[in-house]
Design a protein around this motif. Structure first.
Motif, short mmCIF file in Angstrom:
data_model
loop_
_atom_site.label_atom_id
_atom_site.label_comp_id
_atom_site.label_asym_id
_atom_site.label_seq_id
_atom_site.Cartn_x
_atom_site.Cartn_y
_atom_site.Cartn_z
N GLN A 161 -16.72 24.52 39.73
CA GLN A 161 -16.06 25.39 38.77
C GLN A 161 -16.33 24.84 37.37
O GLN A 161 -16.88 23.75 37.22
CB GLN A 161 -14.56 25.46 39.02
CG GLN A 161 -13.82 24.16 38.69
CD GLN A 161 -12.31 24.37 38.66
OE1 GLN A 161 -11.75 25.16 39.39
NE2 GLN A 161 -11.64 23.65 37.77
N LEU A 218 -12.16 31.02 35.05
CA LEU A 218 -12.50 31.38 36.43
C LEU A 218 -12.01 30.24 37.31
O LEU A 218 -12.69 29.24 37.49
CB LEU A 218 -14.02 31.57 36.58
CG LEU A 218 -14.64 32.72 35.81
CD1 LEU A 218 -16.16 32.68 35.92
CD2 LEU A 218 -14.11 34.06 36.33
N LYS A 264 -17.72 30.96 39.57
CA LYS A 264 -17.82 32.34 40.06
C LYS A 264 -16.43 32.94 40.20
O LYS A 264 -15.51 32.26 40.64
CB LYS A 264 -18.54 32.39 41.42
CG LYS A 264 -18.81 33.78 41.97
CD LYS A 264 -19.57 33.69 43.28
CE LYS A 264 -19.95 35.06 43.81
NZ LYS A 264 -18.75 35.89 44.08
N ARG A 265 -16.31 34.20 39.82
CA ARG A 265 -15.05 34.91 40.00
C ARG A 265 -14.83 35.18 41.48
O ARG A 265 -15.73 35.67 42.18
CB ARG A 265 -15.06 36.23 39.23
CG ARG A 265 -13.73 37.00 39.27
CD ARG A 265 -13.89 38.36 38.63
NE ARG A 265 -14.29 38.23 37.24
CZ ARG A 265 -13.45 38.08 36.22
NH1 ARG A 265 -12.15 38.03 36.45
NH2 ARG A 265 -13.90 37.97 34.98
N GLN A 266 -13.65 34.87 41.98
CA GLN A 266 -13.33 35.13 43.37
C GLN A 266 -13.15 36.63 43.59
O GLN A 266 -12.69 37.35 42.70
CB GLN A 266 -12.06 34.40 43.77
CG GLN A 266 -11.73 34.49 45.25
CD GLN A 266 -10.43 33.78 45.59
OE1 GLN A 266 -9.59 33.59 44.72
NE2 GLN A 266 -10.27 33.38 46.84
N SER A 297 -10.08 38.82 42.40
CA SER A 297 -9.38 37.90 41.51
C SER A 297 -8.69 38.65 40.38
O SER A 297 -9.20 39.65 39.87
CB SER A 297 -10.38 36.89 40.92
OG SER A 297 -9.75 36.10 39.92
N ASN A 350 -7.92 36.86 37.67
CA ASN A 350 -8.19 35.99 36.53
C ASN A 350 -8.66 36.81 35.34
O ASN A 350 -9.50 37.70 35.48
CB ASN A 350 -9.26 34.95 36.87
CG ASN A 350 -8.78 33.98 37.93
OD1 ASN A 350 -7.60 33.93 38.24
ND2 ASN A 350 -9.71 33.20 38.47
N SER A 381 -10.87 36.70 32.46
CA SER A 381 -11.98 35.93 31.92
C SER A 381 -13.08 36.88 31.46
O SER A 381 -13.31 37.92 32.08
CB SER A 381 -12.56 34.99 33.01
OG SER A 381 -13.74 34.37 32.54
N ASP A 440 -18.12 36.55 34.72
CA ASP A 440 -18.09 36.77 36.16
C ASP A 440 -18.70 35.60 36.91
O ASP A 440 -18.22 35.25 37.99
CB ASP A 440 -18.84 38.05 36.52
CG ASP A 440 -18.74 38.38 37.99
OD1 ASP A 440 -17.65 38.79 38.43
OD2 ASP A 440 -19.76 38.22 38.71
N SER A 470 -17.94 39.81 32.56
CA SER A 470 -16.96 40.31 33.51
C SER A 470 -17.36 41.65 34.12
O SER A 470 -16.78 42.08 35.12
CB SER A 470 -15.59 40.44 32.83
OG SER A 470 -15.66 41.29 31.71
#
Length: 206
Positions: free
Chosen positions: A34, A40, A76-78, A81, A83, A85, A88, A127
């Protein structure tokens, strides 16, 4: 270039193992990484961590030496998610050279050191999944602190877990209005050539 360097070093391993002063190993596994500062959250970016290690044997317990690794890192975006941010994904491909010290006790080997990482390619998605690599400049040269432990299954094979954190920002100053520093957890198999790692002899006190 990276692949050619690793192949040449692999071909040189038998000559290094011939003596008792050095030990050579091959390493293969995965990073889960991460980037602190990109919003993220979580270690959702898997990547390859593979290469070789050559250490100088400083007695029954101590070793010191470098690794040369191909290491994929990033963030990486889950899926699903929440989040918030503007990004992505970050995909970082590095040639990594850690210099590590190792202390062996029974079947456990503790390790710590510092790593130089050369970022030779990367990709950044916003994103919306759009490629924004051309307008996102990242540092080519990175330094990280690393620590970990290996459990020796037998004299030749071990399971290694390692933690790593960048000491320098990944982003170029004034290019991005935040501080990005990567973190990784690595899970790897280690194969040591020759006679491998003999366990330290037990003392009467033990």
């Amino acid at each position: 270039m990276v692949q050619k360097t690793l192949i040449l070093l692999l071909l040189a391993l038998p000559s290094l193992v011939a003596g008792q002063t050095f030990q050579a190993s091959v390493i293969g596994g995965f990073n889960f990484s991460q980037i602190d500062g990109d919003d993220l959250f979580g270690f959702h970016k898997p990547g390859v961590n593979a290469g070789i290690r050559v250490v100088a044997v400083l007695g029954d317990r101590w070793r010191v030496g470098p690794e040369i690794l191909y290491s994929q890192q990033g963030a990486k975006r889950q899926d699903n998610s929440l989040n918030i941010s503007p990004y992505d994904a970050f995909r970082l491909n590095t040639l990594e050279v850690p210099l590590m010290a190792y202390y062996k006790d029974w079947r456990l080997v503790a390790e710590a050191g510092f790593s130089y990482q050369r970022l030779f390619s990367y990709e950044v998605d916003d994103s919306f999944g759009q490629d924004i690599t051309p307008v996102t400049e990242l540092q080519d040269n990175l330094v990280a602190f690393k620590a970990g432990v290996t459990y020796l299954l037998n004299p030749n094979w071990g399971i290694n877990m390692q933690w790593s954190k960048h000491l320098l920002d990944i982003d170029v100053e004034d290019q991005i209005n935040t501080s990005f520093k990567g973190r990784s957890v690595s899970l790897r198999l280690v194969y040591t050539f020759g006679q491998g790692e003999a366990l330290p002899k037990r003392t009467k006190e033990e």
